[in-house]
Design a protein around this motif. Sequence first.
Motif, PDB file in Angstrom:
ATOM      1  N   THR A   1      11.880  16.408 -11.575  1.00  0.00           N
ATOM      2  CA  THR A   1      12.194  15.690 -10.774  1.00  0.00           C
ATOM      3  C   THR A   1      13.046  14.386 -11.043  1.00  0.00           C
ATOM      4  OG1 THR A   1      11.525  16.463  -8.525  1.00  0.00           O
ATOM      5  CG2 THR A   1      12.046  14.118  -8.611  1.00  0.00           C
ATOM      6  N   LEU A   2      12.119  13.213 -11.947  1.00  0.00           N
ATOM      7  CA  LEU A   2      12.407  12.058 -12.749  1.00  0.00           C
ATOM      8  C   LEU A   2      13.058  12.309 -14.155  1.00  0.00           C
ATOM      9  CD1 LEU A   2       9.027  10.705 -12.569  1.00  0.00           C
ATOM     10  CD2 LEU A   2      10.566   9.590 -11.274  1.00  0.00           C
ATOM     11  N   GLY A   3      13.141  14.131 -14.458  1.00  0.00           N
ATOM     12  CA  GLY A   3      14.345  13.730 -15.343  1.00  0.00           C
ATOM     13  C   GLY A   3      13.011  13.944 -16.849  1.00  0.00           C
ATOM     14  N   ALA A   4      12.351  13.110 -16.282  1.00  0.00           N
ATOM     15  CA  ALA A   4      11.238  13.144 -17.295  1.00  0.00           C
ATOM     16  C   ALA A   4      10.726  14.630 -18.401  1.00  0.00           C
ATOM     17  CB  ALA A   4       9.978  12.261 -16.969  1.00  0.00           C
TER      18      ALA A   4
ATOM     19  N   ARG B   1      10.725   4.774  -7.913  1.00  0.00           N
ATOM     20  CA  ARG B   1      10.291   5.952  -7.255  1.00  0.00           C
ATOM     21  C   ARG B   1       9.345   7.173  -6.733  1.00  0.00           C
ATOM     22  NH1 ARG B   1      14.394   8.959 -10.872  1.00  0.00           N
ATOM     23  NH2 ARG B   1      13.343  11.112  -9.244  1.00  0.00           N
ATOM     24  N   GLN B   2       9.437   7.496  -5.535  1.00  0.00           N
ATOM     25  CA  GLN B   2       8.389   8.065  -4.831  1.00  0.00           C
ATOM     26  C   GLN B   2       8.177   9.916  -5.052  1.00  0.00           C
ATOM     27  OE1 GLN B   2       7.148   6.503  -0.580  1.00  0.00           O
ATOM     28  NE2 GLN B   2       8.742   4.757  -0.974  1.00  0.00           N
ATOM     29  N   LEU B   3       7.284   9.788  -5.697  1.00  0.00           N
ATOM     30  CA  LEU B   3       6.890  11.483  -5.288  1.00  0.00           C
ATOM     31  C   LEU B   3       5.647  12.594  -4.665  1.00  0.00           C
ATOM     32  CD1 LEU B   3       6.563  11.429  -8.887  1.00  0.00           C
ATOM     33  CD2 LEU B   3       8.727  12.092  -8.471  1.00  0.00           C
ATOM     34  N   PRO B   4       5.978  13.352  -4.043  1.00  0.00           N
ATOM     35  CA  PRO B   4       5.225  13.819  -3.231  1.00  0.00           C
ATOM     36  C   PRO B   4       3.315  13.897  -4.245  1.00  0.00           C
ATOM     37  CG  PRO B   4       6.979  15.776  -3.813  1.00  0.00           C
ATOM     38  CD  PRO B   4       7.211  14.387  -4.991  1.00  0.00           C
ATOM     39  N   VAL B   5       2.930  13.817  -3.342  1.00  0.00           N
ATOM     40  CA  VAL B   5       1.237  14.046  -4.059  1.00  0.00           C
ATOM     41  C   VAL B   5       0.429  15.573  -2.968  1.00  0.00           C
ATOM     42  CG1 VAL B   5      -0.938  13.919  -3.851  1.00  0.00           C
ATOM     43  CG2 VAL B   5       0.784  11.780  -4.353  1.00  0.00           C
TER      44      VAL B   5
ATOM     45  N   ARG C   1       0.395  -1.655   0.316  1.00  0.00           N
ATOM     46  CA  ARG C   1       0.477  -0.063   0.262  1.00  0.00           C
ATOM     47  C   ARG C   1       1.029   1.393  -0.207  1.00  0.00           C
ATOM     48  NH1 ARG C   1      -4.896  -0.963   2.038  1.00  0.00           N
ATOM     49  NH2 ARG C   1      -5.769   0.548   1.611  1.00  0.00           N
ATOM     50  N   ARG C   2       0.521   2.218  -0.733  1.00  0.00           N
ATOM     51  CA  ARG C   2       1.224   3.619  -1.115  1.00  0.00           C
ATOM     52  C   ARG C   2       1.007   4.276   0.538  1.00  0.00           C
ATOM     53  NH1 ARG C   2      -1.845   8.057  -0.821  1.00  0.00           N
ATOM     54  NH2 ARG C   2      -4.008   8.322  -1.254  1.00  0.00           N
ATOM     55  N   ASN C   3       2.356   4.851   1.048  1.00  0.00           N
ATOM     56  CA  ASN C   3       2.753   5.894   1.883  1.00  0.00           C
ATOM     57  C   ASN C   3       1.432   7.198   1.579  1.00  0.00           C
ATOM     58  OD1 ASN C   3       4.792   4.379   3.406  1.00  0.00           O
ATOM     59  ND2 ASN C   3       5.686   5.415   2.208  1.00  0.00           N
ATOM     60  N   ALA C   4       0.226   8.011   2.747  1.00  0.00           N
ATOM     61  CA  ALA C   4      -0.204   9.082   2.656  1.00  0.00           C
ATOM     62  C   ALA C   4       0.754  10.508   2.029  1.00  0.00           C
ATOM     63  CB  ALA C   4      -1.112   9.300   4.161  1.00  0.00           C
ATOM     64  N   GLY C   5       0.263  10.820   0.664  1.00  0.00           N
ATOM     65  CA  GLY C   5       0.834  11.770   0.272  1.00  0.00           C
ATOM     66  C   GLY C   5       2.073  11.590  -0.738  1.00  0.00           C
ATOM     67  N   ARG C   6       2.579  10.511  -0.796  1.00  0.00           N
ATOM     68  CA  ARG C   6       3.264  10.267  -1.440  1.00  0.00           C
ATOM     69  C   ARG C   6       2.040   9.299  -3.323  1.00  0.00           C
ATOM     70  NH1 ARG C   6       7.859  13.506  -0.796  1.00  0.00           N
ATOM     71  NH2 ARG C   6       9.285  10.942  -1.861  1.00  0.00           N
TER      72      ARG C   6
END
Length: 219
Positions: free
Chosen positions: A115-118, A40-44, A24-29
């Motif tokens: 951040t991902l370079g995308a 890779r984890q990114l902020p939400v 399960r994902r972390n809250a806010g990620r």
Amino acid sequence: MTRRRSPSRKPRRPAATPAKGPGRRNAGRLRLIGGEYRRRQLPVLDQPGLRPTPDRVRETLFNWLYAATPGARVLDLFAGTGALGLEALSRGARQALFVERDARVARQLADNLATLGADERGRLVTADALAFLSGDPTPFSLVFLDPPFRQGLAGACCHALEAGWLAEDALVYVETESALAPEVPASWQLHREVRAGDSTGRLYRRHPPGSGSPDGDAC
């Protein structure tokens, strides 16, 4: 793609409640689950109704799209966190266009692309989805459509996509409340379906008239 529901509707996974249990994902990620950016984890943003499409649904969807994603031109409407468009880029999509009308959410998505370079393969347009679709079209081979629930947007967007936004053999993923069976163009064939909570995701194949009989092979 993001689960953004109408303001009157309570979010199904409140930001204050941390996710529990394996996988399960972390809250806010947002955690990308496959391809180049795997794990890779990114902020939400902590914003009501803004939630990444769950890992399980994304994994199922991209198993269906295994052969279709590499090299695809992707359109992510109502992008929000951009979970599906980013996952597509991670798995080899040639480019992705994200359409998101909320300026704050769009800025976070732009930061995550950088951040991902995308950010060279991923482009962001801050606009209302239907207004965007009324502009000059360019065809995409893979489209993600996850509009707010109970606002009557799914059918209108599906039909607007037929005005030059879809490649002849495009794949379109539409996510709606489970009680709604969206009205889609006659040229779309339902290929796969997945249900999670109170939402249902449907993957359609575009099959324009005169192009021959569709086959039943998986994507």
